[in-house]
Design an enzyme around this catalytic site. Structure first.
Site, PDB file in Angstrom:
ATOM      1  N   ASN A  16       2.850   9.342  -5.337  1.00  0.00           N
ATOM      2  CA  ASN A  16       3.496  10.465  -5.014  1.00  0.00           C
ATOM      3  C   ASN A  16       3.389  11.376  -3.388  1.00  0.00           C
ATOM      4  O   ASN A  16       3.325  12.253  -3.166  1.00  0.00           O
ATOM      5  CB  ASN A  16       2.441  12.112  -5.925  1.00  0.00           C
ATOM      6  CG  ASN A  16       2.233  12.269  -6.995  1.00  0.00           C
ATOM      7  OD1 ASN A  16       2.975  12.490  -7.306  1.00  0.00           O
ATOM      8  ND2 ASN A  16       1.958  11.208  -8.349  1.00  0.00           N
TER       9      ASN A  16
ATOM     10  N   LYS B 158      -3.189  11.736 -13.887  1.00  0.00           N
ATOM     11  CA  LYS B 158      -4.242  13.175 -13.766  1.00  0.00           C
ATOM     12  C   LYS B 158      -3.529  13.404 -15.409  1.00  0.00           C
ATOM     13  O   LYS B 158      -2.820  13.358 -16.174  1.00  0.00           O
ATOM     14  CB  LYS B 158      -2.818  13.843 -13.145  1.00  0.00           C
ATOM     15  CG  LYS B 158      -3.629  13.238 -11.709  1.00  0.00           C
ATOM     16  CD  LYS B 158      -2.161  13.723 -10.731  1.00  0.00           C
ATOM     17  CE  LYS B 158      -2.671  12.898  -9.569  1.00  0.00           C
ATOM     18  NZ  LYS B 158      -1.466  11.549  -9.107  1.00  0.00           N
TER      19      LYS B 158
ATOM     20  N   ASP C  16       1.891   3.332   3.418  1.00  0.00           N
ATOM     21  CA  ASP C  16       0.815   4.424   2.656  1.00  0.00           C
ATOM     22  C   ASP C  16       1.368   5.513   2.009  1.00  0.00           C
ATOM     23  O   ASP C  16       1.589   5.369   0.770  1.00  0.00           O
ATOM     24  CB  ASP C  16      -0.147   4.862   3.953  1.00  0.00           C
ATOM     25  CG  ASP C  16      -1.558   5.576   3.586  1.00  0.00           C
ATOM     26  OD1 ASP C  16      -2.086   5.444   1.920  1.00  0.00           O
ATOM     27  OD2 ASP C  16      -2.165   6.211   4.531  1.00  0.00           O
ATOM     28  N   ASP C  17       2.080   6.566   2.633  1.00  0.00           N
ATOM     29  CA  ASP C  17       2.583   7.248   2.358  1.00  0.00           C
ATOM     30  C   ASP C  17       3.921   7.828   2.816  1.00  0.00           C
ATOM     31  O   ASP C  17       3.801   8.490   3.483  1.00  0.00           O
ATOM     32  CB  ASP C  17       2.287   8.638   2.124  1.00  0.00           C
ATOM     33  CG  ASP C  17       0.451   8.588   1.413  1.00  0.00           C
ATOM     34  OD1 ASP C  17      -0.037   8.421  -0.030  1.00  0.00           O
ATOM     35  OD2 ASP C  17      -0.819   8.671   2.442  1.00  0.00           O
TER      36      ASP C  17
ATOM     37  N   HIS D 231       1.459   5.037  -2.197  1.00  0.00           N
ATOM     38  CA  HIS D 231       0.795   5.984  -3.169  1.00  0.00           C
ATOM     39  C   HIS D 231       2.132   6.706  -3.941  1.00  0.00           C
ATOM     40  O   HIS D 231       3.006   6.710  -3.051  1.00  0.00           O
ATOM     41  CB  HIS D 231       0.181   7.076  -2.690  1.00  0.00           C
ATOM     42  CG  HIS D 231      -1.487   5.945  -1.639  1.00  0.00           C
ATOM     43  ND1 HIS D 231      -2.535   6.775  -2.437  1.00  0.00           N
ATOM     44  CD2 HIS D 231      -1.662   6.082  -0.849  1.00  0.00           C
ATOM     45  CE1 HIS D 231      -3.274   5.212  -1.550  1.00  0.00           C
ATOM     46  NE2 HIS D 231      -2.581   5.374  -0.710  1.00  0.00           N
TER      47      HIS D 231
ATOM     48  N   GLU E 263     -11.687   4.308   6.626  1.00  0.00           N
ATOM     49  CA  GLU E 263     -10.604   5.309   7.057  1.00  0.00           C
ATOM     50  C   GLU E 263     -11.689   6.393   8.205  1.00  0.00           C
ATOM     51  O   GLU E 263     -10.719   7.023   8.971  1.00  0.00           O
ATOM     52  CB  GLU E 263     -10.083   5.747   5.466  1.00  0.00           C
ATOM     53  CG  GLU E 263      -9.082   6.408   5.791  1.00  0.00           C
ATOM     54  CD  GLU E 263      -8.242   6.980   4.244  1.00  0.00           C
ATOM     55  OE1 GLU E 263      -8.533   6.929   3.694  1.00  0.00           O
ATOM     56  OE2 GLU E 263      -6.726   6.992   5.060  1.00  0.00           O
TER      57      GLU E 263
ATOM     58  N   HIS F  44       0.883  -1.306   0.328  1.00  0.00           N
ATOM     59  CA  HIS F  44      -0.034  -0.097  -0.139  1.00  0.00           C
ATOM     60  C   HIS F  44       0.801   1.195   0.021  1.00  0.00           C
ATOM     61  O   HIS F  44       0.870   1.752   0.955  1.00  0.00           O
ATOM     62  CB  HIS F  44      -0.613  -0.155   0.751  1.00  0.00           C
ATOM     63  CG  HIS F  44      -1.502   0.925   1.602  1.00  0.00           C
ATOM     64  ND1 HIS F  44      -2.948   0.839   1.602  1.00  0.00           N
ATOM     65  CD2 HIS F  44      -2.220   2.462   0.927  1.00  0.00           C
ATOM     66  CE1 HIS F  44      -3.923   2.283   1.620  1.00  0.00           C
ATOM     67  NE2 HIS F  44      -3.216   3.010   1.030  1.00  0.00           N
TER      68      HIS F  44
ATOM     69  N   GLY G 237      -8.654   8.790  -2.596  1.00  0.00           N
ATOM     70  CA  GLY G 237      -8.842   9.958  -2.230  1.00  0.00           C
ATOM     71  C   GLY G 237      -9.473  10.541  -0.709  1.00  0.00           C
ATOM     72  O   GLY G 237      -9.907   9.292  -0.330  1.00  0.00           O
TER      73      GLY G 237
ATOM     74  N   THR H  99      -1.600   4.754  -7.821  1.00  0.00           N
ATOM     75  CA  THR H  99      -1.230   6.197  -8.150  1.00  0.00           C
ATOM     76  C   THR H  99      -1.570   6.744  -9.379  1.00  0.00           C
ATOM     77  O   THR H  99      -3.005   6.081 -10.106  1.00  0.00           O
ATOM     78  CB  THR H  99       0.191   6.334  -9.151  1.00  0.00           C
ATOM     79  OG1 THR H  99       0.307   8.067  -9.222  1.00  0.00           O
ATOM     80  CG2 THR H  99       0.689   6.367 -10.763  1.00  0.00           C
TER      81      THR H  99
HETATM   82  P1  IMP Z   1      -1.631   9.813  -6.347  1.00  0.00           P
HETATM   83  O1  IMP Z   1      -1.909   8.668  -6.648  1.00  0.00           O
HETATM   84  O2  IMP Z   1       0.555   9.364  -7.095  1.00  0.00           O
HETATM   85  O3  IMP Z   1      -0.957  11.322  -6.872  1.00  0.00           O
HETATM   86  O4  IMP Z   1      -0.494   9.631  -4.956  1.00  0.00           O
HETATM   87  C1  IMP Z   1      -1.305  10.574  -4.004  1.00  0.00           C
HETATM   88  C2  IMP Z   1      -2.463  10.540  -3.732  1.00  0.00           C
HETATM   89  O5  IMP Z   1      -3.040   9.056  -3.594  1.00  0.00           O
HETATM   90  C3  IMP Z   1      -3.559  11.175  -3.142  1.00  0.00           C
HETATM   91  O6  IMP Z   1      -3.408  12.855  -3.992  1.00  0.00           O
HETATM   92  C4  IMP Z   1      -5.452  10.680  -2.410  1.00  0.00           C
HETATM   93  O7  IMP Z   1      -5.813  10.696  -3.354  1.00  0.00           O
HETATM   94  C5  IMP Z   1      -4.284   9.235  -2.311  1.00  0.00           C
HETATM   95  N1  IMP Z   1      -3.794   9.142  -1.306  1.00  0.00           N
HETATM   96  C6  IMP Z   1      -3.066   8.923  -0.590  1.00  0.00           C
HETATM   97  N2  IMP Z   1      -3.159   8.911   0.661  1.00  0.00           N
HETATM   98  C7  IMP Z   1      -4.813   8.741   1.398  1.00  0.00           C
HETATM   99  C8  IMP Z   1      -5.661   7.724   1.969  1.00  0.00           C
HETATM  100  O8  IMP Z   1      -4.854   8.064   2.964  1.00  0.00           O
HETATM  101  N3  IMP Z   1      -6.843   7.678   2.287  1.00  0.00           N
HETATM  102  C9  IMP Z   1      -7.236   8.127   0.591  1.00  0.00           C
HETATM  103  N4  IMP Z   1      -6.544   8.386  -0.522  1.00  0.00           N
HETATM  104  C10 IMP Z   1      -5.319   8.822  -0.082  1.00  0.00           C
HETATM  105 ZN    ZN Z   2      -3.696   5.439   1.672  1.00  0.00          ZN
END
Ligand code: IMP
Ligand code: ZN
Length: 338
Positions: free
Chosen positions: A18, A103, A277-278, A16, A202, A14, A172, A100
């Protein structure tokens, strides 16, 4: 213990894209994209990983804009993807599923966004000795039409790269958008063989949680507000909860680390995986997350190994890939016992 965990070959399910750029990599990326870094940029970097006490989930979502600007060009996105892969590999992650949200902007269409990320995965995974999969994300805060485009692209690209594009992430801001509206498009993805990793429970929204459980998923992101029967259902269906300790604590969805549901999942032998997560936004690594689990819940080395093996089971990987991953982990644990 920390050294043992850092050297342990790990599985990340898990992450993401960005959100997984750590602060040093953001600086590296900025130098590439913007050239010389200004003092203002450094201040923004400091603010990026700072969380005020009592921060709310909504505050976290504002942080992504900072990275999204850096990845809004093909060059920036390409370099960012490589840095994220490199940083997971540095932490001895041997298998990562990156998610990801494609966009579209003046520089890129959603298709070229995905093509760019795919290209880096194909060209750089071997270099960093890591297996990388891709789950295009649906951002629930965006219109359903965007999700339809994302799923159509994922389905098409999965026929070309079936070993890389293996599923769809539903994510999101959970306080925005309505899950029910996305059921047709998520069903389409599933009917085309894509696995579903869904952010579910969540936040405390019992109606939506019930709808999601009824719809089903392959893995459950966070699962923080599942009821006892919800947890029971996940266990019966062998749906793992993707536990992201630091993310949940910093974004305030759990009161403190001691209250994290990982404790309950361990005690009831329910399916679970430890994830970041991030790792950029929350300033952590998968090794740090394991270490936090050992410190907070007394996990032993063998429990950490078992958790890693469990993650292999729940990965969207082929049988052969799982076997290879298990062998790598087993080799490390055998060396430890010598
Ligand atoms: P990206 O999709 O690579 O741009 O990664 C960032 C995006 O992942 C954010 O803008 C959210 O849409 C999503 N995201 C990241 N962490 C979470 C979370 O904990 N819950 C829900 N969405 C998340
Ligand atoms: Zn997440």
């Amino acid at each position: 213990m920390l050294q043992f965990l850092r050297n342990l070959p790990k599985i990340e399910l898990h992450a993401h894209l960005n959100g997984s750029l750590n602060i040093d990599s953001i600086r590296e990326l900025a130098a590439k994209v913007y050239g010389v870094q200004t003092k203002e940029f450094s201040t923004l970097c400091e603010r990026f990983i700072k969380f005020e006490k009592g921060a709310k989930l909504d505050d976290c979502f504002e942080k992504f804009g900072f990275v999204h600007e850096l990845t809004s060009t093909k060059e920036g996105l390409e370099y960012a993807t490589e840095l994220v892969i490199r940083d997971f590999a540095k932490d001895n992650v041997i298998y990562v599923e990156l998610r990801t949200t494609p966009k579209a902007n003046g520089n890129m269409s959603r298709r070229s966004y995905l093509d760019t990320v795919l290209g880096v995965i194909k060209n750089k995974s071997d270099l960093y000795k890591i297996k990388v999969k891709l789950l295009p994300s649906i951002n629930r805060a965006e219109p359903v039409a965007v999700a339809e485009e994302t799923v159509a692209l994922a389905v098409e690209l999965a026929t070309i790269e079936p070993e890389i594009i293996v599923g769809i992430d539903f994510s999101g801001n959970p306080n925005q958008g309505n899950f029910k509206d996305f059921i047709p498009v998520l069903s389409k993805a599933r009917n085309h063989g894509l696995k579903l990793a869904m952010h579910c429970a969540e936040v405390d929204n019992p109606v939506e949680i019930r709808e999601m459980i009824r719809f089903g998923m392959s893995r459950c992101g966070h699962g923080t507000y599942l009821s006892d029967s919800g947890f029971e259902h996940m266990k019966e269906e062998n749906i793992p909860i993707e536990c992201c300790l630091t993310s949940n604590v910093k974004s305030g969805t759990v009161a403190n680390i001691g209250a994290h549901h990982l404790k309950q999942l361990m005690a009831t032998c329910a399916p679970k995986v430890l994830c970041t997560d991030d790792s950029g936004v929350f300033d952590t690594t998968l090794s740090d997350e394991f270490f936090l689990a050992t410190e907070s819940f007394g996990l032993t080395k063998s429990q950490c190994i078992a958790l890693t093996m469990e993650a292999v089971e729940h990965a969207f990987a082929t049988r052969e890939e799982k076997l290879m991953l298990k062998m790598q982990i087993y080799k490390y644990t055998r060396l430890q016992n010598k």
